[in-house]
Motif scaffolding. Sequence first.
Motif, mmCIF file in Angstrom:
data_model
loop_
_atom_site.group_PDB
_atom_site.id
_atom_site.type_symbol
_atom_site.label_atom_id
_atom_site.label_comp_id
_atom_site.label_asym_id
_atom_site.label_seq_id
_atom_site.Cartn_x
_atom_site.Cartn_y
_atom_site.Cartn_z
ATOM 1 N N GLN A 80 3.066 16.245 9.702
ATOM 2 C CA GLN A 80 3.054 15.223 10.747
ATOM 3 C C GLN A 80 2.104 15.570 11.879
ATOM 4 N N LYS B 30 14.410 11.091 6.407
ATOM 5 C CA LYS B 30 13.150 10.909 5.679
ATOM 6 C C LYS B 30 12.415 12.234 5.483
ATOM 7 N N SER B 31 12.126 12.897 6.608
ATOM 8 C CA SER B 31 11.360 14.147 6.531
ATOM 9 C C SER B 31 12.150 15.234 5.818
ATOM 10 N N THR C 297 1.409 9.305 13.056
ATOM 11 C CA THR C 297 2.266 9.087 14.225
ATOM 12 C C THR C 297 1.531 9.300 15.535
ATOM 13 N N GLU D 152 14.826 4.746 10.540
ATOM 14 C CA GLU D 152 14.767 5.170 11.925
ATOM 15 C C GLU D 152 14.758 6.698 12.020
ATOM 16 N N SER D 153 14.452 7.220 13.200
ATOM 17 C CA SER D 153 14.468 8.657 13.420
ATOM 18 C C SER D 153 15.860 9.212 13.144
ATOM 19 N N GLY D 154 15.909 10.336 12.402
ATOM 20 C CA GLY D 154 17.185 10.941 12.069
ATOM 21 C C GLY D 154 17.809 10.418 10.799
ATOM 22 N N SER D 155 17.107 9.537 10.090
ATOM 23 C CA SER D 155 17.687 8.959 8.868
ATOM 24 C C SER D 155 17.572 9.888 7.667
ATOM 25 N N THR E 257 7.342 7.382 6.872
ATOM 26 C CA THR E 257 7.017 6.885 8.206
ATOM 27 C C THR E 257 8.131 5.984 8.710
ATOM 28 N N HIS E 258 8.158 5.790 10.031
ATOM 29 C CA HIS E 258 9.072 4.806 10.623
ATOM 30 C C HIS E 258 8.361 3.473 10.832
ATOM 31 N N ASP F 114 4.008 13.240 5.556
ATOM 32 C CA ASP F 114 5.113 13.135 6.498
ATOM 33 C C ASP F 114 4.612 12.584 7.833
ATOM 34 N N GLU F 115 4.698 11.265 7.997
ATOM 35 C CA GLU F 115 4.269 10.578 9.211
ATOM 36 C C GLU F 115 2.909 11.076 9.692
#
Length: 584
Positions: A392, A342-343, A476, A337-340, A505-506, A472-473
Motif C-alpha cells: 500500500q 481485506k488486507s 490510496t 470498508e476499513s477493518g473489513s 481497495t475501498h 494492497d490499495e
Amino acid sequence: MRETLRRLLRQRKAAVGGSILLGFLVLALVGPWLVMDPTELVGQPHQPPSRAHLFGTTGQGQDVLAQTVVGARETLAIGFAVGALVTLVGALVGITAGYLGRRVDDALTLTTNVFLVIPGLPLAIVLGAYLPSGPMRMVVVLTFAGWAWNARVFRAEALALRGRDFVAAAVVAGESHARIITRELLPNMASLVASSFIGNTLYAVGAQVGLEFLGLGDVGAVTWGTNLYWAGNDAALLTRSWWIFVPTGLCIALVGFSLTLLSSAIDELTNPALRAPPSAPVPAKAVEVSSEVPTSGVLLSVRGVSIEYMTASGPSRVVDQVSLDIAPGEVFGLAGESGSGKSTLGYALLRLLPPAAAITQGRILFDGMDVTALSAEAMREFRWSRVSMVFQSAMSALNPVLSLGEQFHDTLAAHGGSSRAASYARAREMLTMVGLKPELVHAWPHQLSGGMRQRVGIALALALEPKLVVMDEPTTALDVVVQKELLQRVVELKERLGFAVLFITHDLPLLLALADRVGILQAGKLVEVDTAERLRTDAKHPYTRLLLSSFPHLGASDVAAPTLDVLEHAALKPAQAALTGGRR
C-alpha cells in the motif's frame, strides 16, 4: 555516501571533532618514531619542562612527552577496537532479538537484562584481576562489560523497523533472516550504528584509563592510563609536579571532546534523504490495450478461510469463512470498508500475517498446492516467484538506504543467485516496462515521486514473472491523475504478461472499472461476489447496495470493460463529484 561525507566535512562540529581526532591518530601512528624511548631514564626525577625535556620528567626520570606520545597508540587502538566490538555485539544481539521476537527475544532480552543488572565497574575489576595480562585483556573486559546497553538500544530500533513494508517485502522476496538483518535492518540504522560506535569508543577510552589508573592494566606498558597510574604512585600531586599528569589528562579530554562532536554531527547528518534529488524523468505515454482476459480454470482457490487475532480479551475473528476463486489472467477486486479484513486476507495468501494473527481454519490452494501447509523454505520459493505483492505505502515499501538496482538484486539473488550485472540488466528492463527511465536503476527511493515509487513496486513484483500479483490499495496515497496512469500501466502489463491480479481497495468505483469480478467483504465475511456489471445493476446484498449508494456519481461507463478511457473516467469522477457537491 560521498555526498554525506561532503556535508559532514562542511559541518563545523564534524570539522573540529574530526580534525582533533585525526591529529591524535597521526600522532599515535607516527609519533613513537619521533620521540625518545619512553621507558629510558633520561634525567633527574620531577624535573619541570625545559629545553631538554619539553614536558618535564616523571618521578623516575623518564621523558613525559615521550610517554604521552607513545601512550596514545595503545590507548586509541584499544578504544577503537572495543568501540567496534561493543557496537557489533550489541547490534547483532539487539537486532536479532527485536526482529525474530518470541522465544529468541525472550532469551536474548533476559541475558541482556542480567548483564545490565550487574554493575559494570565491579564486573570489569573482577574480570581484569583474573584474565592474563596484555592489551587483549582490556579489550575482552570492556567488551564483556559494555555490550548489553547497546543491545537494548538496537532491539528497540529493530522493533520499530520490523513492521515496515520494505521488511515485509524482503520476506515475500524470500530473503533469509540473516540477509534481512544485515541488508535491510542494519543499513537503516546507519546513524545509530555510527553514533553508537563513537559513543562506545569514548566509553572504552574512559573505562580503559580508569581501570589502568587503578592498576588493573599492564603497568609495564606505556598507555595514558598507566601514565596516570605511575603519576599517582610517584606522588605527583603531593610534590606539585603537575606536568607529569596534565599532558595525559588534556589528551584524554581532547579525544573525548572530539568524539562527542563527531557523534553529534553524525546524528544530524547521517540521513540518505539529504542527497540531492535528480530531475524527475518524464513518464512514458500510456498505450491503449484490450480488456479481455482468460477465465478458464482456477489459479487461486480460497476455501473456508478464517483468521483470528489474539488480543488481551481473547481471540478476535477478522476473516470469517471466506471462499473465493481467481482464474488465470483475471482481475479480481476485493472491496469493503476499513477493518473489513481485506488486507488481512491478502497477507494471508502469502502467509505474512503478524505474530498475533493466525489462519485458524480453511485452506488456500494455488495451482492445486496447499499454501497453508508449505514449510518455511518452500514458502521462500513460493513467494514472489509464484505470487508477489505490491504494498500500500510506496513510501515505506522500498528500502530507503538501497538504490533501486540493489533492491532488484536482493530480490533476484534470493531466487537463484543472479549476478549483480544480470540483476541490474533485469532492473533496467522492468523499469522501462513500467514507464520509467532505465537510468533510475542507480537512483534512491527518496529521489522519486509517490507515483514513480509505486511503479517501482510493481516492477519489483513482476521481476520474477509471477502468476498472481496481490495489490494492497496501491493507489490510496496517489492523486487521481497518477492513479489513472498507474492503472493504465497495470492493465497494459497484465495483457502483455498474462498474470492475474487480486486488487484490494475501498474504492468501489475503481474496481467496477478495473476488475472482471468483485467480492464485497463486510466484517470479515464475503457477502457477495459477481461481475462488475451485474454488481452495479443488480446487487443482491444490502451491504453492497449501501456501498454503491455511497457513490452517487457512478454512471454506466463505470461498469464497462476496463479500457484506458474507462479507467480515466473512474479515476476522475470522485474529484468531479467533490467539486460539484455530488450533483449529476
